[in-house]
Motif scaffolding. Structure first.
Motif, PDB file in Angstrom:
ATOM      1  N   UNK A 233      -2.737   7.158   4.406  1.00 42.22           N
ATOM      2  CA  UNK A 233      -2.751   6.279   3.129  1.00 42.22           C
ATOM      3  C   UNK A 233      -2.907   7.076   1.906  1.00 42.22           C
ATOM      4  N   UNK A 234      -2.689   6.684   0.875  1.00 40.30           N
ATOM      5  CA  UNK A 234      -2.753   7.457  -0.496  1.00 40.30           C
ATOM      6  C   UNK A 234      -3.531   6.342  -1.383  1.00 40.30           C
ATOM      7  N   UNK A 235      -4.449   6.644  -1.909  1.00 41.49           N
ATOM      8  CA  UNK A 235      -5.038   5.719  -2.835  1.00 41.49           C
ATOM      9  C   UNK A 235      -4.204   5.763  -4.327  1.00 41.49           C
ATOM     10  N   UNK A 236      -3.888   4.587  -4.625  1.00 40.85           N
ATOM     11  CA  UNK A 236      -3.087   4.475  -6.128  1.00 40.85           C
ATOM     12  C   UNK A 236      -3.971   4.560  -7.404  1.00 40.85           C
ATOM     13  N   UNK A 237      -3.685   5.565  -7.976  1.00 43.97           N
ATOM     14  CA  UNK A 237      -4.709   5.550  -9.536  1.00 43.97           C
ATOM     15  C   UNK A 237      -3.693   4.575 -10.455  1.00 43.97           C
TER      16      UNK A 237
ATOM     17  N   UNK B 146       7.364  -2.846   7.866  1.00 45.09           N
ATOM     18  CA  UNK B 146       8.397  -2.597   7.138  1.00 45.09           C
ATOM     19  C   UNK B 146       7.736  -1.877   6.153  1.00 45.09           C
ATOM     20  N   UNK B 147       8.481  -0.816   5.717  1.00 44.43           N
ATOM     21  CA  UNK B 147       8.239   0.128   4.524  1.00 44.43           C
ATOM     22  C   UNK B 147       9.649   0.454   3.741  1.00 44.43           C
ATOM     23  N   UNK B 148       9.372   1.321   2.540  1.00 47.82           N
ATOM     24  CA  UNK B 148      10.543   1.677   1.640  1.00 47.82           C
ATOM     25  C   UNK B 148      10.164   3.138   1.239  1.00 47.82           C
ATOM     26  N   UNK B 149      10.806   3.973   1.830  1.00 52.26           N
ATOM     27  CA  UNK B 149      10.583   5.582   1.000  1.00 52.26           C
ATOM     28  C   UNK B 149      10.877   5.742  -0.351  1.00 52.26           C
ATOM     29  N   UNK B 150      10.233   6.305  -1.063  1.00 53.55           N
ATOM     30  CA  UNK B 150      10.699   6.580  -2.406  1.00 53.55           C
ATOM     31  C   UNK B 150      11.800   7.213  -2.450  1.00 53.55           C
ATOM     32  N   UNK B 151      12.915   6.532  -3.484  1.00 49.97           N
ATOM     33  CA  UNK B 151      14.184   7.020  -3.727  1.00 49.97           C
ATOM     34  C   UNK B 151      15.261   6.381  -2.976  1.00 49.97           C
TER      35      UNK B 151
ATOM     36  N   UNK C 163       5.875   6.677   0.283  1.00 50.50           N
ATOM     37  CA  UNK C 163       6.321   5.359   0.919  1.00 50.50           C
ATOM     38  C   UNK C 163       5.690   4.280   0.439  1.00 50.50           C
ATOM     39  N   UNK C 164       6.180   3.097   0.393  1.00 51.94           N
ATOM     40  CA  UNK C 164       5.385   1.852  -0.120  1.00 51.94           C
ATOM     41  C   UNK C 164       5.635   0.714   1.213  1.00 51.94           C
ATOM     42  N   UNK C 165       4.534   0.561   1.807  1.00 47.00           N
ATOM     43  CA  UNK C 165       4.668  -0.511   2.923  1.00 47.00           C
ATOM     44  C   UNK C 165       4.900  -1.979   2.214  1.00 47.00           C
ATOM     45  N   UNK C 166       5.824  -2.579   2.620  1.00 48.87           N
ATOM     46  CA  UNK C 166       6.568  -3.832   2.126  1.00 48.87           C
ATOM     47  C   UNK C 166       5.657  -4.878   2.758  1.00 48.87           C
ATOM     48  N   UNK C 167       5.800  -5.193   4.046  1.00 44.42           N
ATOM     49  CA  UNK C 167       5.198  -6.115   4.868  1.00 44.42           C
ATOM     50  C   UNK C 167       4.556  -5.608   6.423  1.00 44.42           C
TER      51      UNK C 167
ATOM     52  N   UNK D  55       0.768  -1.126   0.179  1.00 43.85           N
ATOM     53  CA  UNK D  55      -0.220  -0.109   0.016  1.00 43.85           C
ATOM     54  C   UNK D  55       0.773   1.065   0.012  1.00 43.85           C
ATOM     55  N   UNK D  56       0.269   2.106  -0.501  1.00 42.83           N
ATOM     56  CA  UNK D  56       1.024   3.654  -0.788  1.00 42.83           C
ATOM     57  C   UNK D  56       0.722   4.749   0.569  1.00 42.83           C
ATOM     58  N   UNK D  57       1.478   5.266   1.051  1.00 42.29           N
ATOM     59  CA  UNK D  57       1.305   6.139   2.118  1.00 42.29           C
ATOM     60  C   UNK D  57       2.402   7.560   1.928  1.00 42.29           C
ATOM     61  N   UNK D  58       1.932   8.424   2.463  1.00 40.15           N
ATOM     62  CA  UNK D  58       2.701   9.773   2.535  1.00 40.15           C
ATOM     63  C   UNK D  58       2.928  10.268   3.925  1.00 40.15           C
TER      64      UNK D  58
END
Length: 81
Positions: free
Chosen positions: A76-80, A53-58, A42-46, A32-35
């Motif tokens: 949480x941000x909706x992914x289009x 556990x997440x990874x920030x963009x870049x 950032x994207x939640x991995x698990x 899922x995507x968050x900001x």
């Protein structure tokens, strides 16, 4: 959600060879995507029971944070598609 007896049995059998895996408190992939408050994504991995556990963009490395703190800091941000 599992009852207390099932969770206790899973904890006791976790290190036993041949024990059936239990779904109590397992880590699940989420993607899922968050900001944050600055708009950085950032994207939640698990997501586990207590940590996310997440990874920030870049960035190349994963980060880990307690679930309560993560939900306070990020939206949480909706992914289009």
């Amino acid at each position: 959600m599992c009852d207390v007896q099932t969770r206790l049995r899973c904890l006791l059998q976790r290190n036993m060879p041949g024990a059936a895996p239990c779904s109590c408190g397992t880590v699940r992939p989420v993607a899922k995507r968050y900001k944050d408050r600055y708009g950085n994504g950032l994207t939640v991995i698990t997501a586990g029971v207590k940590t996310i556990i997440y990874r920030r963009d870049g960035y190349d490395m994963n980060c880990e944070m307690r679930r309560e703190k993560f939900l306070e800091k990020f939206i949480e941000v909706e992914v289009k598609l």
